[in-house]
Design a protein around this motif. Structure first.
Motif, PDB file in Angstrom:
ATOM      1  N   ARG A  37     -20.562  17.721  31.364  1.00 10.36           N
ATOM      2  CA  ARG A  37     -20.976  18.366  30.116  1.00 10.36           C
ATOM      3  C   ARG A  37     -21.070  17.364  28.976  1.00 10.36           C
ATOM      4  O   ARG A  37     -22.025  17.366  28.196  1.00 10.36           O
ATOM      5  CB  ARG A  37     -19.993  19.486  29.753  1.00 10.36           C
ATOM      6  CG  ARG A  37     -20.146  20.753  30.577  1.00 10.36           C
ATOM      7  CD  ARG A  37     -19.215  21.829  30.101  1.00 10.36           C
ATOM      8  NE  ARG A  37     -19.506  22.216  28.727  1.00 10.36           N
ATOM      9  CZ  ARG A  37     -18.704  22.978  27.980  1.00 10.36           C
ATOM     10  NH1 ARG A  37     -17.561  23.412  28.464  1.00 10.36           N
ATOM     11  NH2 ARG A  37     -19.045  23.293  26.754  1.00 10.36           N
ATOM     12  N   LEU A  38     -20.080  16.495  28.884  1.00 11.62           N
ATOM     13  CA  LEU A  38     -20.063  15.519  27.796  1.00 11.62           C
ATOM     14  C   LEU A  38     -21.222  14.537  27.911  1.00 11.62           C
ATOM     15  O   LEU A  38     -21.871  14.192  26.917  1.00 11.62           O
ATOM     16  CB  LEU A  38     -18.728  14.774  27.780  1.00 11.62           C
ATOM     17  CG  LEU A  38     -17.516  15.598  27.325  1.00 11.62           C
ATOM     18  CD1 LEU A  38     -16.226  14.832  27.604  1.00 11.62           C
ATOM     19  CD2 LEU A  38     -17.620  15.944  25.848  1.00 11.62           C
ATOM     20  N   LEU A  39     -21.478  14.075  29.129  1.00  5.73           N
ATOM     21  CA  LEU A  39     -22.581  13.139  29.323  1.00  5.73           C
ATOM     22  C   LEU A  39     -23.931  13.809  29.064  1.00  5.73           C
ATOM     23  O   LEU A  39     -24.857  13.181  28.543  1.00  5.73           O
ATOM     24  CB  LEU A  39     -22.530  12.558  30.740  1.00  5.73           C
ATOM     25  CG  LEU A  39     -21.313  11.662  31.035  1.00  5.73           C
ATOM     26  CD1 LEU A  39     -21.330  11.199  32.483  1.00  5.73           C
ATOM     27  CD2 LEU A  39     -21.262  10.470  30.096  1.00  5.73           C
ATOM     28  N   LYS A  40     -24.021  15.075  29.394  1.00  3.89           N
ATOM     29  CA  LYS A  40     -25.269  15.810  29.137  1.00  3.89           C
ATOM     30  C   LYS A  40     -25.478  16.006  27.637  1.00  3.89           C
ATOM     31  O   LYS A  40     -26.586  15.863  27.121  1.00  3.89           O
ATOM     32  CB  LYS A  40     -25.232  17.164  29.846  1.00  3.89           C
ATOM     33  CG  LYS A  40     -26.554  17.931  29.752  1.00  3.89           C
ATOM     34  CD  LYS A  40     -26.519  19.200  30.587  1.00  3.89           C
ATOM     35  CE  LYS A  40     -27.864  19.918  30.508  1.00  3.89           C
ATOM     36  NZ  LYS A  40     -27.865  21.165  31.337  1.00  3.89           N
ATOM     37  N   ILE A  41     -24.393  16.348  26.926  1.00  6.02           N
ATOM     38  CA  ILE A  41     -24.477  16.488  25.470  1.00  6.02           C
ATOM     39  C   ILE A  41     -24.941  15.174  24.847  1.00  6.02           C
ATOM     40  O   ILE A  41     -25.791  15.143  23.958  1.00  6.02           O
ATOM     41  CB  ILE A  41     -23.105  16.903  24.892  1.00  6.02           C
ATOM     42  CG1 ILE A  41     -22.776  18.350  25.281  1.00  6.02           C
ATOM     43  CG2 ILE A  41     -23.078  16.751  23.371  1.00  6.02           C
ATOM     44  CD1 ILE A  41     -21.364  18.771  24.950  1.00  6.02           C
ATOM     45  N   SER A  42     -24.361  14.068  25.351  1.00  6.99           N
ATOM     46  CA  SER A  42     -24.716  12.756  24.826  1.00  6.99           C
ATOM     47  C   SER A  42     -26.187  12.445  25.074  1.00  6.99           C
ATOM     48  O   SER A  42     -26.886  11.913  24.206  1.00  6.99           O
ATOM     49  CB  SER A  42     -23.843  11.682  25.476  1.00  6.99           C
ATOM     50  OG  SER A  42     -24.228  10.398  25.074  1.00  6.99           O
ATOM     51  N   GLU A  43     -26.688  12.822  26.256  1.00  2.00           N
ATOM     52  CA  GLU A  43     -28.065  12.507  26.636  1.00  2.00           C
ATOM     53  C   GLU A  43     -29.077  13.407  25.917  1.00  2.00           C
ATOM     54  O   GLU A  43     -30.075  12.931  25.383  1.00  2.00           O
ATOM     55  CB  GLU A  43     -28.221  12.666  28.147  1.00  2.00           C
ATOM     56  CG  GLU A  43     -29.621  12.378  28.641  1.00  2.00           C
ATOM     57  CD  GLU A  43     -29.749  12.595  30.144  1.00  2.00           C
ATOM     58  OE1 GLU A  43     -30.888  12.617  30.633  1.00  2.00           O
ATOM     59  OE2 GLU A  43     -28.706  12.762  30.811  1.00  2.00           O
ATOM     60  N   VAL A  44     -28.788  14.718  25.885  1.00  2.00           N
ATOM     61  CA  VAL A  44     -29.753  15.675  25.349  1.00  2.00           C
ATOM     62  C   VAL A  44     -29.723  15.727  23.828  1.00  2.00           C
ATOM     63  O   VAL A  44     -30.757  15.694  23.157  1.00  2.00           O
ATOM     64  CB  VAL A  44     -29.497  17.080  25.933  1.00  2.00           C
ATOM     65  CG1 VAL A  44     -30.414  18.115  25.279  1.00  2.00           C
ATOM     66  CG2 VAL A  44     -29.700  17.058  27.442  1.00  2.00           C
ATOM     67  N   VAL A  68     -20.407  10.506  22.441  1.00  2.00           N
ATOM     68  CA  VAL A  68     -19.139  11.071  22.889  1.00  2.00           C
ATOM     69  C   VAL A  68     -18.018  10.080  22.594  1.00  2.00           C
ATOM     70  O   VAL A  68     -18.155   8.884  22.883  1.00  2.00           O
ATOM     71  CB  VAL A  68     -19.182  11.376  24.403  1.00  2.00           C
ATOM     72  CG1 VAL A  68     -17.836  11.909  24.879  1.00  2.00           C
ATOM     73  CG2 VAL A  68     -20.288  12.372  24.711  1.00  2.00           C
ATOM     74  N   PRO A  69     -16.912  10.536  22.007  1.00  2.00           N
ATOM     75  CA  PRO A  69     -15.799   9.612  21.709  1.00  2.00           C
ATOM     76  C   PRO A  69     -15.331   8.863  22.956  1.00  2.00           C
ATOM     77  O   PRO A  69     -15.081   9.479  24.000  1.00  2.00           O
ATOM     78  CB  PRO A  69     -14.706  10.555  21.181  1.00  2.00           C
ATOM     79  CG  PRO A  69     -15.437  11.739  20.656  1.00  2.00           C
ATOM     80  CD  PRO A  69     -16.626  11.902  21.553  1.00  2.00           C
ATOM     81  N   ASN A  70     -15.226   7.550  22.838  1.00  2.00           N
ATOM     82  CA  ASN A  70     -14.838   6.735  23.987  1.00  2.00           C
ATOM     83  C   ASN A  70     -13.477   7.120  24.543  1.00  2.00           C
ATOM     84  O   ASN A  70     -13.273   7.152  25.759  1.00  2.00           O
ATOM     85  CB  ASN A  70     -14.839   5.257  23.591  1.00  2.00           C
ATOM     86  CG  ASN A  70     -16.239   4.710  23.379  1.00  2.00           C
ATOM     87  OD1 ASN A  70     -17.207   5.311  23.825  1.00  2.00           O
ATOM     88  ND2 ASN A  70     -16.348   3.599  22.688  1.00  2.00           N
ATOM     89  N   LYS A  71     -12.536   7.389  23.662  1.00  2.00           N
ATOM     90  CA  LYS A  71     -11.184   7.730  24.112  1.00  2.00           C
ATOM     91  C   LYS A  71     -11.171   9.030  24.904  1.00  2.00           C
ATOM     92  O   LYS A  71     -10.391   9.179  25.846  1.00  2.00           O
ATOM     93  CB  LYS A  71     -10.227   7.816  22.916  1.00  2.00           C
ATOM     94  CG  LYS A  71      -9.843   6.461  22.347  1.00  2.00           C
ATOM     95  CD  LYS A  71      -8.701   6.569  21.374  1.00  2.00           C
ATOM     96  CE  LYS A  71      -8.292   5.188  20.861  1.00  2.00           C
ATOM     97  NZ  LYS A  71      -7.751   4.330  21.955  1.00  2.00           N
ATOM     98  N   LEU A  72     -12.027   9.973  24.507  1.00  2.00           N
ATOM     99  CA  LEU A  72     -12.090  11.249  25.226  1.00  2.00           C
ATOM    100  C   LEU A  72     -12.579  11.029  26.654  1.00  2.00           C
ATOM    101  O   LEU A  72     -11.974  11.517  27.617  1.00  2.00           O
ATOM    102  CB  LEU A  72     -13.003  12.221  24.480  1.00  2.00           C
ATOM    103  CG  LEU A  72     -13.239  13.590  25.146  1.00  2.00           C
ATOM    104  CD1 LEU A  72     -11.914  14.304  25.372  1.00  2.00           C
ATOM    105  CD2 LEU A  72     -14.166  14.432  24.289  1.00  2.00           C
ATOM    106  N   LEU A  73     -13.676  10.291  26.789  1.00  2.00           N
ATOM    107  CA  LEU A  73     -14.187   9.997  28.128  1.00  2.00           C
ATOM    108  C   LEU A  73     -13.178   9.186  28.938  1.00  2.00           C
ATOM    109  O   LEU A  73     -12.962   9.444  30.126  1.00  2.00           O
ATOM    110  CB  LEU A  73     -15.497   9.219  28.032  1.00  2.00           C
ATOM    111  CG  LEU A  73     -16.797  10.024  28.010  1.00  2.00           C
ATOM    112  CD1 LEU A  73     -17.993   9.097  27.877  1.00  2.00           C
ATOM    113  CD2 LEU A  73     -16.933  10.909  29.235  1.00  2.00           C
ATOM    114  N   ALA A  74     -12.548   8.216  28.300  1.00  2.00           N
ATOM    115  CA  ALA A  74     -11.563   7.378  28.991  1.00  2.00           C
ATOM    116  C   ALA A  74     -10.415   8.214  29.523  1.00  2.00           C
ATOM    117  O   ALA A  74      -9.944   8.015  30.647  1.00  2.00           O
ATOM    118  CB  ALA A  74     -11.047   6.295  28.057  1.00  2.00           C
TER     119      ALA A  74
END
Length: 471
Positions: free
Chosen positions: A162-169, A174-180
């Motif tokens: 979901r986060l990567l899709k939000i970032s792409e679309v 997306v906050p780096n720490k959240l993904l990490a």
């Protein structure tokens, strides 16, 4: 279909390092061949059900599916076989969770009860608003804490997508720490299931997402040491010290690593720096583990010529923990090398009885044990036995890849052959490329994306395997 990517990942043939397949049934195993997951498929090759198991062999979870979605009653059990939790699903949606038993001890009772209350609140929020990303992230963490690993991993995977899709679309960063944190959480679940390549990949992804986080650098280095990727481990542990020179956990890990490499001067340097902050090691967990810094230092002192100090350290370790199999092993080795075979036999046997080899996945005990105890028996019969030095291949002399990590070319050192075929697999076990050495020990990885890869080289009956990180 994207929302159920986790199911395919979890059911992947390479989910764990060993696997046995039958018609409509697939089994995966932990490193010691204990069954980890068993999956049943219909004639259409679509998943019907899945069971996970504790590392000691008992049934843990049971999930059932319709059209690849959780459906019906699913269960979690404790090691005694009691039903702990029932989940009721309908077409992939959680309808109801019933906790029959709350698992806690006196120390974490309050925390576990509060966590269950929090989970009920989060399930209610997500039932009302399935797109509540914040609540979904919180629930993934809570499920993780409670040991509901199948559902937690499902949540983390969906969150990542979901986060990567939000970032792409939406072109939102997306906050780096959240993904990490999501990558790191996934890695810890893969680590539990002993999926070494998956765990390494996601620990590396976490670090790539947040490269300044010292904890993530250390976590990757420490994990790599634990799975015996020594050269990679050394790189990341030293990198952690670049960020924080007094990082006691990195010093402790490097002391252990250099002891394995028989570089005892470096080992003593790092073990002394770790000792300077022993209280932190004890407070945050390393003070009670078998391979603690005193267990290490005892052997290091002996190897550097001060056996009395080494024996004193190891005896103090055993006074603090009389069941420390690693300390008994090290003390047995010290006595063996001093020619005190009766004491060596006694300590080595104690280490063996305490399950040293299985506990530490190390097989450097039996030769010492056999020779020491045989020497004692021969002495009692007043016969002569020539005690031969224990011959082992030094870790530093074994084949390895360098530079590792790499951005392009890798070289293989200490390989006993120069003509070989090679195969490169990604972390999921998919064959990416292959080739022939043509008399050189260099291979280009320039065509590969960043991540974790497995290199296998083979020449007739000789096979060597290496774990590589492409930066």
């Amino acid at each position: 279909m994207k929302n159920h990517f986790f199911i395919y990942l979890f059911l992947s043939p390479i989910f764990l390092c060993a696997q046995e397949e039958e018609i409509n049934v697939k089994r995966t195993f932990y490193n010691d061949s204990i069954l980890a997951i068993k999956r049943w498929f219909g004639s259409d090759k679509i998943i019907d059900s899945l069971k996970t198991y504790y590392k000691t062999g008992e049934l843990n979870e049971a999930f059932y599916f319709t059209n690849i979605k959780y459906n019906g009653a699913c269960y979690k059990f404790n090691k005694a076989g009691d039903k702990v939790t029932t989940w009721q699903f309908e077409n992939g949606n959680l309808i109801k969770r019933t906790d029959h038993i709350l698992e806690f001890n006196k120390k974490d009772e309050e925390k576990i009860k509060a966590t269950h209350i929090k989970l009920k609140e989060l399930n209610a929020k997500l039932k009302a608003n399935p797109n509540d990303l914040k609540s979904e992230l919180a629930r993934a963490h809570v499920r993780h804490v409670l040991g509901n690993y199948t559902l937690a991993l499902n949540d983390y995977t969906k969150l990542e997508q979901r986060l990567l899709k939000i970032s792409e679309v939406k072109k939102v960063e997306v906050p780096n720490k959240l993904l990490a944190n999501i990558f790191d959480a996934r890695a810890s679940i893969y680590e539990y299931y002993e999926m070494e390549n998956y765990a390494t990949q996601y620990k590396y992804k976490a670090l790539k997402a947040d490269p300044e986080d010292k904890r993530l650098i250390y976590n990757l280095g420490s994990y790599l040491y634990g799975i015996k990727s020594y050269r990679l481990a050394e790189f990341y542990l030293k990198k952690a010290l670049e960020k924080r020179p007094d990082h006691e956990f990195s010093h402790r890990a490097l002391a252990s690593l250099y002891t394995d490499f028989e570089d005892y001067d470096k080992a003593l340097h790092h073990v002394n720096l770790a000792f300077a902050q022993e209280s932190n090691l004890i407070k945050y967990g390393f003070g009670s583990v078998e391979r603690d810094i005193r267990t290490l230092r005892g052997l290091i002192y002996h190897k550097l010529g001060d056996s009395d100090k080494g024996i004193a350290d190891l005896k103090e370790t055993l006074r603090l923990n009389k069941d420390n199999s690693f300390a008994y092993r090290n003390l047995g080795v010290v006595y063996f090398e001093l020619g005190k075979y009766e004491k060596a036999c006694e300590n080595l046997q104690k280490s063996n009885d305490l399950g040293y080899e299985k506990t530490h996945d190390r097989y450097d005990l039996q030769d010492y044990l056999e020779q020491a105890c045989k020497s004692v028996a021969v002495a009692k019969n007043e016969t002569v036995l020539e005690v031969k030095p224990i011959k082992t291949i030094k870790l530093a002399d074994k084949p390895y890849v360098y530079p590792n990590p790499t951005s392009d070319i890798i070289n293989i050192k200490n390989l006993l052959f120069t003509n070989y075929n090679y195969l490169i697999f990604d972390y999921a076990g998919k064959l990416i490329s292959q080739g022939v050495s043509n008399g050189t020990n260099s291979i280009s990885l320039s065509h590969l994306q960043t991540g974790v890869y497995i290199l296998k080289v083979h020449n007739k009956d000789n096979i060597e395997t290496f774990r590589i990180i492409k930066e």
